[in-house]
Design a protein around this motif. Structure first.
Motif, PDB file in Angstrom:
ATOM      1  N   PRO A 400      44.565  53.469  24.721  1.00 16.21           N
ATOM      2  CA  PRO A 400      43.379  53.280  25.558  1.00 16.21           C
ATOM      3  C   PRO A 400      43.526  54.046  26.863  1.00 16.21           C
ATOM      4  N   PRO A 401      42.422  54.331  27.520  1.00 15.44           N
ATOM      5  CA  PRO A 401      42.503  55.071  28.793  1.00 15.44           C
ATOM      6  C   PRO A 401      43.071  54.191  29.900  1.00 15.44           C
ATOM      7  N   GLN A 402      43.375  54.824  31.000  1.00 16.11           N
ATOM      8  CA  GLN A 402      43.779  54.122  32.219  1.00 16.11           C
ATOM      9  C   GLN A 402      42.777  54.474  33.314  1.00 16.11           C
ATOM     10  N   VAL A 403      42.401  53.482  34.091  1.00 18.39           N
ATOM     11  CA  VAL A 403      41.386  53.705  35.119  1.00 18.39           C
ATOM     12  C   VAL A 403      41.765  52.915  36.359  1.00 18.39           C
ATOM     13  N   MET A 404      41.488  53.466  37.518  1.00 16.01           N
ATOM     14  CA  MET A 404      41.739  52.787  38.784  1.00 16.01           C
ATOM     15  C   MET A 404      40.694  53.225  39.809  1.00 16.01           C
ATOM     16  N   GLU A 419      27.302  52.892  54.271  1.00 17.54           N
ATOM     17  CA  GLU A 419      27.337  53.498  52.944  1.00 17.54           C
ATOM     18  C   GLU A 419      28.787  53.483  52.464  1.00 17.54           C
ATOM     19  N   VAL A 420      29.038  52.888  51.318  1.00 15.16           N
ATOM     20  CA  VAL A 420      30.398  52.749  50.791  1.00 15.16           C
ATOM     21  C   VAL A 420      30.537  53.649  49.568  1.00 15.16           C
ATOM     22  N   PHE A 421      31.472  54.584  49.643  1.00 14.51           N
ATOM     23  CA  PHE A 421      31.709  55.497  48.535  1.00 14.51           C
ATOM     24  C   PHE A 421      32.810  54.921  47.633  1.00 14.51           C
ATOM     25  N   VAL A 422      32.488  54.716  46.375  1.00 15.59           N
ATOM     26  CA  VAL A 422      33.428  54.199  45.385  1.00 15.59           C
ATOM     27  C   VAL A 422      33.837  55.354  44.477  1.00 15.59           C
ATOM     28  N   GLU A 423      35.130  55.670  44.472  1.00 19.07           N
ATOM     29  CA  GLU A 423      35.650  56.752  43.636  1.00 19.07           C
ATOM     30  C   GLU A 423      36.608  56.174  42.606  1.00 19.07           C
ATOM     31  N   ALA A 424      36.411  56.534  41.356  1.00 18.62           N
ATOM     32  CA  ALA A 424      37.264  56.066  40.263  1.00 18.62           C
ATOM     33  C   ALA A 424      37.983  57.249  39.640  1.00 18.62           C
ATOM     34  N   GLU A 425      39.183  56.978  39.161  1.00 18.91           N
ATOM     35  CA  GLU A 425      39.980  57.992  38.474  1.00 18.91           C
ATOM     36  C   GLU A 425      40.399  57.444  37.117  1.00 18.91           C
ATOM     37  N   ALA A 426      40.127  58.189  36.059  1.00 17.30           N
ATOM     38  CA  ALA A 426      40.454  57.762  34.696  1.00 17.30           C
ATOM     39  C   ALA A 426      41.279  58.842  34.018  1.00 17.30           C
ATOM     40  N   THR A 427      42.236  58.411  33.184  1.00 18.92           N
ATOM     41  CA  THR A 427      43.058  59.336  32.403  1.00 18.92           C
ATOM     42  C   THR A 427      43.148  58.834  30.968  1.00 18.92           C
ATOM     43  N   ASP A 428      43.307  59.771  30.051  1.00 18.86           N
ATOM     44  CA  ASP A 428      43.453  59.421  28.636  1.00 18.86           C
ATOM     45  C   ASP A 428      44.242  60.519  27.950  1.00 18.86           C
ATOM     46  N   ASP A 429      44.972  60.147  26.893  1.00 17.89           N
ATOM     47  CA  ASP A 429      45.819  61.122  26.227  1.00 17.89           C
ATOM     48  C   ASP A 429      45.033  62.194  25.488  1.00 17.89           C
ATOM     49  N   ARG A 458      35.431  66.879  27.714  1.00 20.11           N
ATOM     50  CA  ARG A 458      36.033  65.581  28.004  1.00 20.11           C
ATOM     51  C   ARG A 458      37.465  65.795  28.481  1.00 20.11           C
ATOM     52  N   PRO A 459      37.665  65.865  29.768  1.00 18.66           N
ATOM     53  CA  PRO A 459      39.012  66.146  30.297  1.00 18.66           C
ATOM     54  C   PRO A 459      39.941  64.945  30.138  1.00 18.66           C
ATOM     55  N   ARG A 460      41.231  65.222  30.208  1.00 15.53           N
ATOM     56  CA  ARG A 460      42.200  64.128  30.140  1.00 15.53           C
ATOM     57  C   ARG A 460      42.291  63.368  31.457  1.00 15.53           C
ATOM     58  N   GLU A 461      41.919  64.009  32.538  1.00 15.00           N
ATOM     59  CA  GLU A 461      41.867  63.354  33.833  1.00 15.00           C
ATOM     60  C   GLU A 461      40.483  63.575  34.426  1.00 15.00           C
ATOM     61  N   LEU A 462      39.914  62.492  34.943  1.00 18.43           N
ATOM     62  CA  LEU A 462      38.539  62.571  35.441  1.00 18.43           C
ATOM     63  C   LEU A 462      38.420  61.742  36.713  1.00 18.43           C
ATOM     64  N   SER A 463      37.824  62.321  37.736  1.00 19.13           N
ATOM     65  CA  SER A 463      37.489  61.613  38.965  1.00 19.13           C
ATOM     66  C   SER A 463      35.976  61.663  39.145  1.00 19.13           C
ATOM     67  N   ALA A 464      35.401  60.514  39.428  1.00 16.56           N
ATOM     68  CA  ALA A 464      33.956  60.439  39.629  1.00 16.56           C
ATOM     69  C   ALA A 464      33.671  59.343  40.642  1.00 16.56           C
ATOM     70  N   ARG A 498      38.453  50.788  25.554  1.00 13.73           N
ATOM     71  CA  ARG A 498      38.073  50.781  26.960  1.00 13.73           C
ATOM     72  C   ARG A 498      39.163  50.153  27.815  1.00 13.73           C
ATOM     73  N   ALA A 499      39.099  50.463  29.092  1.00 12.99           N
ATOM     74  CA  ALA A 499      39.986  49.863  30.086  1.00 12.99           C
ATOM     75  C   ALA A 499      39.140  49.543  31.308  1.00 12.99           C
ATOM     76  N   THR A 500      39.517  48.468  31.989  1.00 11.41           N
ATOM     77  CA  THR A 500      38.737  47.984  33.128  1.00 11.41           C
ATOM     78  C   THR A 500      39.658  47.756  34.306  1.00 11.41           C
ATOM     79  N   THR A 501      39.204  48.115  35.492  1.00  6.68           N
ATOM     80  CA  THR A 501      39.985  47.880  36.702  1.00  6.68           C
ATOM     81  C   THR A 501      39.933  46.399  37.082  1.00  6.68           C
TER      82      THR A 501
END
Length: 950
Positions: A400-404, A419-429, A458-464, A498-501
């Motif tokens: 499963p992916p990892q997300v934080m 205004e609060v900016f929320v940035e998430a980073e996800a990785t998957d093999d 679909r990258p292995r590392e994604l920031s959004a 799926r993975a959830t923070t």
């Protein structure tokens, strides 16, 4: 002429004869009971010696036979001497009478005299019949009337029988509860009709045993240990009639009792056997025949399209290690022309091998689960040749992916217009799919924002990220916005995982003058507590986070553990509700209500808090965690509003405002003191629990680090053995069983670190877990590969293990640093509390509320004493953790802990409670000053350790 009689007791007096016969039987049974105990004792000792000898010699058939005969002869001889002989031995009346008189003096020699008279031969006219019969009757009467006669030898007989029972019970316990070889010895020695060589206790079962193989083929030798365990198993092999013996270490296979080794390119007959721990199998022979054999197996891996991986070709490999859903084309090259063949898969299924040319066959399979396959060839004349090697199919899971959440990455307190900016980073093999942000306002409807739809590349590392415009949500101070991020991978074979923070909170704060004044240094207790751990608000946040995590991890949690977690959350929510009710009861006092109208508003909100918590409790009791989150969050939102209102009251008190007269203000100040006392209690409890949790997590990290170091050393040894085999061209190898076993251990460590990363919200541990998983995958590829490809994967696995070790050591160092910083913060907090207590003691006076204020100070001092004890334990633990690589920090931490013990700070704090009540004001103030100085010096010591740890 006179005649002589031959009188005997039996012929002269029937009562006396019967009494003596009964005593004779009692004497014999006494000796037989003693003999039984002796026989059993000798048998037990002899059995133990025989069993130990058999264990030392590995239970040879000749030794078992000899032990049976020796044990039987010895036991028979002892039983004959000590049991049978006393029962058949003749005991004369005179000896029996003498024995009786010696043990029963009360008989006065009557029995002995009667027996002697009966045995003396006299003429008929020389014996007085009347006197003789009178003597016999007197002896019989004394025997009947003397109690000691009836109890003669009873004690010895019972004692001997009890000893026999004890020896028998000891033997049974030894057989049932002792080492396994004792039970094996009992079954072999006590059942003499059992064939000594039919079922050996220690043996090695070898496959294929005696076999005929095709010339040039590979042969897999399997060994199974029976009756014992060992880590070292060796295959001894001699090629040809005059060859030298070669010794090949065997590697572990499916379980701890099975081992395998492969012989490559067998060109001539061979003799072999397997040996381990002094146990040797029978010798076996391999005969070589001119048959088609597998020369090599090449693989072509077509990975599932969603992985984005290119086709991979592996030459001369055989073993398959690929992600589930991979199509594998298996190309078999034979040593001679073949008509066809098939792949025999475990589970009795098969796939046909289609001809490519005269000696090459091909088949395609799809990797779906772990298993094995064997190649079966058909020669040109139609003869089927079974393969001698089981090739492994290792179906690797798409993890499963990892997300934080990178930003803000923690709970924050913005205003309602920020205004609060929320940035998430996800990785998957194999590539990140969809990523979503979910948020709720005051536990209301969940709103979803798609950060990435998972289409296209679909990258292995994604920031959004996404910006939350709080002004558009119509929020007011005390409102909360909870949010979390969910990420999916793009697994198209087994379904997207799926993975959830964790869940995070945005708490809306006021931005007026009162808030700024309070934040800049005014107020205590609840005023400070909005962001401090241990307050009612923070406790409710923890309950929400725990509920969210437990529901999120529910599919991967065992039922018993899940129930325990839910019970803990349920109890915590109930305890917090009771504390809120207690606070409400204080606020509802008339004097407090009159002090400030804000208290009335607070009194109107807190029953709603209690009601929402009660609703959450009911849902938690039925394990409806998802439904319980909404009332939990509504209770948190109401608590935030109560907290904000109380800040306003404190600001007013500090400014000298507030209505209602002096008495009302005094009650309001008392309420503020109560809030502060409750906050300190909760804070100390929280810190103690957190300290315990951190210490437990630290121990788990230390244990994982040690296991990782051992695993890296084993991988290095495995790589070195592979290199040596390649240089020397060794006859065989241990196969991939050991490397697959190491891969499984690496995956276990990775899962453990993933759990710790979630619990501690640690990106470092998460990164280490990913490196460990990469190492496990490389180990599996190394186990599947031969030659240069296998060695390359082994080197890659070694590099990833070393990387994971470095990351974990760095993470452990940072964790130690954070622990020392936390201890320094606790020392500062204790010093601050003592300064406040010192001021309160100095202001006690003799007012009306003195007794109540003393009681509150009592409670506060007890909480501080417990906090000092907890800090001492924390410092000792941190000193042990830092001793390995931070000697100076460890020394300073140990000095700080010793300062607590030598200064007896906790005892002083408890002693000051009595001094505060009964001693003079000057003495009490001096003692409080000493405690404050001790805590200040402690604070400086811990601060020095914290500086050294950076």
């Amino acid at each position: 002429m006179a005649t002589f009689a031959e009188p005997t007791v039996s012929g002269s007096s029937r009562p006396l004869a019967d009494a003596l016969n009964g005593l004779r039987r009692r004497w014999r049974w006494r000796h037989a009971a003693v003999g039984l105990a002796v026989t059993l004792g000798v048998a037990l000792i002899a059995f133990w010696i025989a069993a130990a000898a058999l264990q030392a010699t590995r239970f040879p058939a000749q030794g078992i036979t000899a032990a049976r005969w020796g044990l039987g002869i010895l036991v028979a001889a002892v039983a004959g001497r000590w049991m049978v002989y006393p029962l058949v031995r003749r005991v004369p009346d005179a000896r029996l009478a003498l024995y009786l008189e010696e043990r029963v003096p009360e008989l006065g020699g009557a029995v002995l005299s009667a027996v002697e008279v009966a045995q003396v031969q006299l003429p008929d006219d020389g014996r007085s019949a009347l006197l003789t019969h009178g003597l016999f009757r007197d002896a019989a009467r004394r025997l009947a009337r003397t109690p000691a006669v009836g109890r003669l030898e009873d004690g010895v007989t019972r004692g001997a029988l009890a000893l026999s029972a004890l020896i028998a019970a000891s033997f049974a316990a030894l057989v049932l509860l002792g080492p396994s070889w004792v039970g094996q010895s009992a079954r072999l020695l006590l059942v003499p009709w059992r064939d000594a060589g039919a079922a050996p206790v220690y043996a090695i079962e070898v496959t294929p045993g005696d076999a005929t193989v095709a010339r040039g083929s590979d042969v897999e030798i399997g060994a199974r240990l029976l009756g014992f365990a060992s880590d070292v198993v060796e295959l001894s092999l001699r090629r040809g009639a005059n060859g030298e013996w070669e010794h090949v270490p065997m590697g572990p296979a499916r379980d701890s009792t099975r081992f395998t080794a492969r012989l490559f390119d067998v060109e001539e007959g061979a003799e072999y056997f397997v040996e381990s721990n002094g146990v040797r199998s029978p010798p076996f022979k391999l005969a070589v025949k001119e048959l088609p054999a597998v020369r090599r197996v090449d693989l072509e891996l077509q990975f599932p399209p969603y992985t984005g991986l290119a086709v991979e070709r592996l030459d001369d490999v055989g073993d398959i290690a690929a992600v589930k859903g991979t199509r594998v084309t298996i190309r078999v090259r034979a040593t001679r022309a073949v008509a066809g063949g098939r792949l025999v898969l475990d589970g009795d299924s098969a796939a046909a091998l289609l001809p490519v040319d005269d000696s090459t066959l091909s088949a395609t399979i799809v990797v779906r689960r772990d298993g094995f396959y064997r190649v079966e060839l058909q020669s040109a004349d139609g003869t089927r040749v079974a393969g001698n090697v089981d090739y492994v199919i290792d179906a690797m899971d798409d993890l499963p992916p990892q997300v934080m959440v990178r930003k803000p990455g923690r709970d924050v307190r913005p205003t309602s217009v920020e205004e609060v900016f929320v940035e998430a980073e996800a990785t998957d093999d194999y590539g990140v799919g969809r990523v979503e942000l979910h948020y709720q306002v005051n536990g209301g409807e969940t709103k979803t924002v798609v950060l990435s739809d998972g289409r296209g590349r679909r990258p292995r590392e994604l920031s959004a990220g996404h910006t939350l415009f709080l002004e558009e949500l119509g929020l007011q101070p005390g409102d909360i916005v909870s949010y979390f991020v969910t990420a999916w991978d793009n697994d198209a074979v087994t379904g997207a995982k799926r993975a959830t923070t964790d869940i995070y909170f945005l708490t809306i704060r006021p931005f007026d003058r009162e808030y700024r004044q309070n934040q800049q240094g005014g107020g205590g207790g609840s005023g400070q507590g909005g962001d401090n751990p241990g307050t009612l608000v923070a406790r409710q946040r923890e309950i929400i986070s725990a509920t969210f995590k437990t529901e999120r991890d529910r599919p991967a949690t065992e039922t018993a553990a899940f129930r325990n977690d839910v019970t803990t959350i349920h109890l915590a929510q109930g305890q917090l509700r009771e504390q809120v009710q207690q606070t409400l009861a204080r606020i509802q006092r008339p004097a407090v209500q009159a002090a400030d109208t804000t208290f009335r508003v607070m009194a109107g909100l807190m029953p709603k808090v209690v009601a929402e918590m009660g609703t959450a409790e009911e849902l938690l009791a039925t394990r409806k965690l998802k439904e319980a989150l909404a009332p939990e969050q509504r209770a948190l939102q109401l608590l935030e509003r109560v907290d904000a209102l109380f800040r306003e009251v404190q600001v007013g008190m500090q400014s000298g405002g507030g209505g209602g007269g002096g008495g009302a203000n005094a009650d309001a100040e008392d309420l503020a003191d109560l809030f502060e006392l409750e906050t300190d209690k909760l804070r100390n409890q929280y810190e103690q629990v957190q300290s315990g949790a951190q210490q437990q997590a630290g121990r788990e990290v230390d244990e994982t680090l040690e296991r990782l170091k051992r695993l890296a050393a084993r991988q290095q040894q495995e790589n070195e053995r592979a290199r040596q085999r390649a240089q020397t061209g060794a006859a065989g190898g241990s196969g991939g069983g050991g490397r697959r076993q190491m891969a499984e251990e690496a995956e276990q460590l990775a899962r453990r670190l993933e759990r710790l990363a979630r619990e501690q919200q640690s990106p470092e541990l998460q990164e280490t877990a990913r490196a460990l998983q990469d190492a496990a995958n490389a180990m599996r590829r190394s186990a599947a590969g031969n030659g240069q490809q296998g060695r390359g994967s082994g080197t890659a696995a070694q590099d990833r293990l070393e990387s994971a070790r470095r990351l974990l050591e760095e993470s452990r160092g940072r964790q130690t640093t954070r622990g020392v910083e936390g201890a320094a913060e606790r020392a500062r907090e204790l010093a601050r509390q003592q300064r406040e207590v010192q001021q309160e003691v100095a202001r006690l006076g003799d007012g009306e509320n003195r007794a109540e204020r003393e009681r509150r100070l009592d409670d506060r001092k007890e909480q501080m004493a417990q906090g000092v004890e907890a800090l001492e334990q924390q410092l000792d633990q941190l000193a042990r953790d830092a001793l390995r690589d931070r000697a100076e920090t460890a020394r300073k931490l140990k000095d700080a802990a010793n300062a607590i013990r030598e200064g007896r700070i906790d005892d002083k704090i408890r002693f000051s409670r009595d001094v505060m009540r009964g001693a003079s004001r000057e003495y009490a103030n001096n003692l409080e000053g000493q405690i404050a100085d001790d805590l200040d010096r402690l604070r400086e010591r811990v601060a020095g350790a914290s500086a050294a740890a950076v």
